[in-house]
Scaffold this motif. Structure first.
Motif: not given
Length: 385
Positions: A236-246, A258-268
């Protein structure tokens, strides 16, 4: 509450806050937290609901949620003294050994603790009339993404919001549904029938895993975290999804999808933003552990499956392509340079956070559930790293 019948037009002036009024929880919290310092308790900015009392080598920990309290420590006499002091000042009831707290069931098995929300799930299935539904293997279809305007509007948005809100609370002990709940939570304002179908699939999965929970076992104290990102995964907006576990030792203590707040221009870039979020979470947990006087023998280890993002955390040269994420770069790089954080590569097969960024096939999904110490009340072994 009603006015006295003799003076129906009088105004009542309350000397104490009544239970059930809007200001009652705030008034109670202020009254309780003001009293605790007199008993020797201190709080921290890291968690305003956590209070700790140190007397030599003895420690008493108090966790407060409105009017529900967990009290623990390493000295029985000190704990009993706190209970007696609280009983003198407030009308409280000692329920004994912790076994149920805010919908979370706690079972003690030898030196292990098993946390689950079985009753909560049963109540939710009964409420949604899904008690007799057919179970399924995973909470969402593998690599499936929900579209914003997909089909027909769901005619009962209030029902949708109520169920999804209940599912969000369930993620406290069920990281296996965190990504699925994260997906359906994005359509609260205008849910579609297809979105409600996704919600029902989560309920069907819960039906087949009623007894699932997390096992916590004593062991070595050390922090490690897994960070992952699914680049431009939201259609829908091409934002990336962050996953973390501690993990603290072998026990998962914090996780997020959680969905990232901005669109990332690369996978890096997406992976590095995920690393930055994970580093912030590690910082917060370290502050809590320091407050509890728990010393780490070594720096936390952050596992990532993207070599370019790892290289960026060591590389002192600021490239033109990373200028727009300079804050995240320096946030992580500063800790790596000071040896406050170790960043290491992990293969995608052993990336525990993968379950928090996308839907997986049933075999891989079950593997990661085991890695997160999820299952029925029994011994668990790590698969992979």
């Amino acid at each position: 509450m009603a006015q006295p019948p003799v003076h129906p037009h009088f105004v009542c002036k309350l000397h104490k806050s009544l239970y059930g009024l809007k200001q009652a929880p705030r008034a109670w919290n202020e009254r309780f937290t003001t009293f605790l310092p007199s008993l020797g308790f201190h709080t921290t900015y890291s968690d305003s609901s956590l209070f700790v009392k140190h007397v030599g080598s003895e420690i008493v920990i108090l966790l407060l949620y409105v009017d529900d309290i967990i009290l623990t420590g390493n000295a029985i006499a000190a704990i009993q003294h706190v209970i007696q002091s609280l009983t003198t000042e407030f009308d409280i009831k000692d329920l004994g050994t912790l076994h149920y707290f805010l919908g979370i069931q706690i079972s003690r098995i030898s030196t292990r603790l098993f946390l689950s929300q079985t009753k909560y799930i049963q109540d939710l299935l009964h409420k949604t009339e899904m008690s007799d539904c057919k179970p399924c293997d995973t909470p969402c279809l593998p690599y499936n993404r929900l579209l914003k305007n997909d089909g027909v509007l769901f005619l009962e948005p209030g029902t949708y919001r109520s169920i999804v809100g209940a599912l969000q609370y369930l993620t406290f002990t069920r990281p296996d549904i965190a990504f699925s709940v994260h997906q359906v939570s994005q359509f609260m304002q205008q849910p579609m029938v297809s979105h409600y179908t996704a919600v029902k699939r989560i309920l069907r999965y819960l039906k087949g895993t009623l007894s699932y929970g997390i096992t916590y076992a004593a062991g070595e104290v050390g922090l490690k975290a897994f960070s992952d990102a699914d680049w431009a995964s939201n259609p829908n907006d091409r934002r990336s999804t962050t996953g973390l576990v501690v993990f603290l030792g072998s026990n998962p203590i914090s996780w997020s999808s959680k969905k990232q707040q901005t669109v990332s221009r690369s996978s890096t870039e997406a992976e590095y933003r995920a690393m930055s979020s994970t580093t912030a979470e590690l910082d917060w947990i370290q502050q809590i552990l320091t407050f509890l006087k728990i010393q780490m023998s070594c720096a936390p280890v952050l596992f990532c499956d993207n070599l370019s993002a790892i290289a960026l955390s060591f590389n002192l040269v600021q490239h033109q392509k990373t200028k727009h994420i300079e804050v995240d770069v320096h946030f992580v790089r500063e800790r790596v340079a000071k040896k406050q954080l170790l960043v290491q590569f992990v293969s995608f097969r052993e990336q525990f956070a993968d379950i928090l960024t996308k839907g997986l096939s049933a075999p891989l999904f079950r593997t990661h559930c085991s890695n997160l110490m999820l299952g029925i009340s029994s011994n668990h072994e790590f698969e992979g790293r």
